[in-house]
Design a protein around this motif. Structure first.
Motif, PDB file in Angstrom:
ATOM      1  N   VAL A 158      -4.200   9.298  -0.059  1.00  0.00           N
ATOM      2  CA  VAL A 158      -3.847  10.501  -0.808  1.00  0.00           C
ATOM      3  C   VAL A 158      -3.076  10.121  -2.066  1.00  0.00           C
ATOM      4  N   VAL A 159      -2.936  11.087  -2.948  1.00  0.00           N
ATOM      5  CA  VAL A 159      -2.090  10.940  -4.128  1.00  0.00           C
ATOM      6  C   VAL A 159      -0.959  11.950  -3.958  1.00  0.00           C
TER       7      VAL A 159
ATOM      8  N   LEU B 219       0.827  -1.211   0.000  1.00  0.00           N
ATOM      9  CA  LEU B 219       0.000   0.000   0.000  1.00  0.00           C
ATOM     10  C   LEU B 219       0.860   1.259   0.000  1.00  0.00           C
ATOM     11  N   GLN B 220       1.956   1.226   0.747  1.00  0.00           N
ATOM     12  CA  GLN B 220       2.820   2.404   0.806  1.00  0.00           C
ATOM     13  C   GLN B 220       3.546   2.648  -0.518  1.00  0.00           C
ATOM     14  N   ARG B 221       3.776   1.591  -1.271  1.00  0.00           N
ATOM     15  CA  ARG B 221       4.394   1.752  -2.593  1.00  0.00           C
ATOM     16  C   ARG B 221       3.402   2.308  -3.605  1.00  0.00           C
ATOM     17  N   HIS B 222       2.181   1.788  -3.569  1.00  0.00           N
ATOM     18  CA  HIS B 222       1.161   2.188  -4.534  1.00  0.00           C
ATOM     19  C   HIS B 222      -0.214   2.017  -3.894  1.00  0.00           C
ATOM     20  N   GLY B 223      -0.744   3.085  -3.359  1.00  0.00           N
ATOM     21  CA  GLY B 223      -1.977   3.026  -2.584  1.00  0.00           C
ATOM     22  C   GLY B 223      -3.256   2.909  -3.381  1.00  0.00           C
ATOM     23  N   ARG B 224      -3.201   3.082  -4.687  1.00  0.00           N
ATOM     24  CA  ARG B 224      -4.424   3.044  -5.490  1.00  0.00           C
ATOM     25  C   ARG B 224      -4.683   1.679  -6.113  1.00  0.00           C
ATOM     26  N   GLN B 225      -4.017   0.658  -5.605  1.00  0.00           N
ATOM     27  CA  GLN B 225      -4.230  -0.689  -6.133  1.00  0.00           C
ATOM     28  C   GLN B 225      -5.604  -1.203  -5.715  1.00  0.00           C
ATOM     29  N   SER B 226      -6.183  -2.022  -6.546  1.00  0.00           N
ATOM     30  CA  SER B 226      -7.440  -2.674  -6.183  1.00  0.00           C
ATOM     31  C   SER B 226      -7.151  -3.752  -5.145  1.00  0.00           C
ATOM     32  N   ALA B 227      -8.189  -4.194  -4.470  1.00  0.00           N
ATOM     33  CA  ALA B 227      -8.023  -5.275  -3.496  1.00  0.00           C
ATOM     34  C   ALA B 227      -7.493  -6.527  -4.200  1.00  0.00           C
TER      35      ALA B 227
END
Length: 156
Positions: free
Chosen positions: A54-55, A15-23
């Motif tokens: 956030v982005v 999540l910290q690398r890429h928070g906009r990933q789908s489940a």
């Protein structure tokens, strides 16, 4: 503090690398199915580990070329100086971070503005108008050597 098992740790790192990933994408990256990942995400949100999503923006590409770290010292004998200062900090979009610190200054603030003229305006209109501010020592960032938002996790 919550206990982190290996799977939750991998989930947080992803999540910290890429928070906009789908489940589903997160599930694949940690080797689980989507439903347990979704459940763990909800637990992390409810426990306050995930504060918000956030982005991250590139400040320079948005025209915010100047970054300043300022040490702020307050007049100690002024009633309400800390509360007034902290209220101003909360309302000021130019201030990205603020910490109450030890040492010679009382606070360390991070300010981003388009140019030095805007920083001067910020000082004149915001900082110098507060009665409780005794001094401000500014350090202008020449270049960022490291800017990281991912928190280091304790070992499992």
């Amino acid at each position: 503090m919550i206990e982190l098992d290996r799977t939750t740790r991998r989930l947080i790192e992803a999540l910290q690398r890429h928070g906009r990933q789908s489940a589903q994408a997160l599930a694949e990256s940690v080797g689980m199915s989507a439903t347990p990942v979704w459940r763990r995400l909800k637990e992390l949100e409810q426990s306050g580990v995930i504060r918000r999503e956030v982005v991250l923006m590139d400040r320079e590409k948005l025209g915010l070329a100047i970054c300043v770290w300022a040490h702020v010292t307050l007049v100690r004998h002024t009633d309400g100086a800390e509360e007034d200062f902290e209220r101003m900090v909360e309302s000021c979009p130019e201030i990205m971070e603020c910490a109450s610190i030890t040492g010679e200054a009382d606070y360390l603030i991070k300010i981003v503005v388009p140019d030095m003229k805007a920083y001067d305006h910020f000082l004149q209109e915001r900082m110098f108008k507060l009665k409780g501010v005794s001094s401000i020592r500014s350090n202008v960032v020449l270049r960022e050597v490291k800017y990281e938002t991912a928190l280091p996790l304790p070992p499992v």
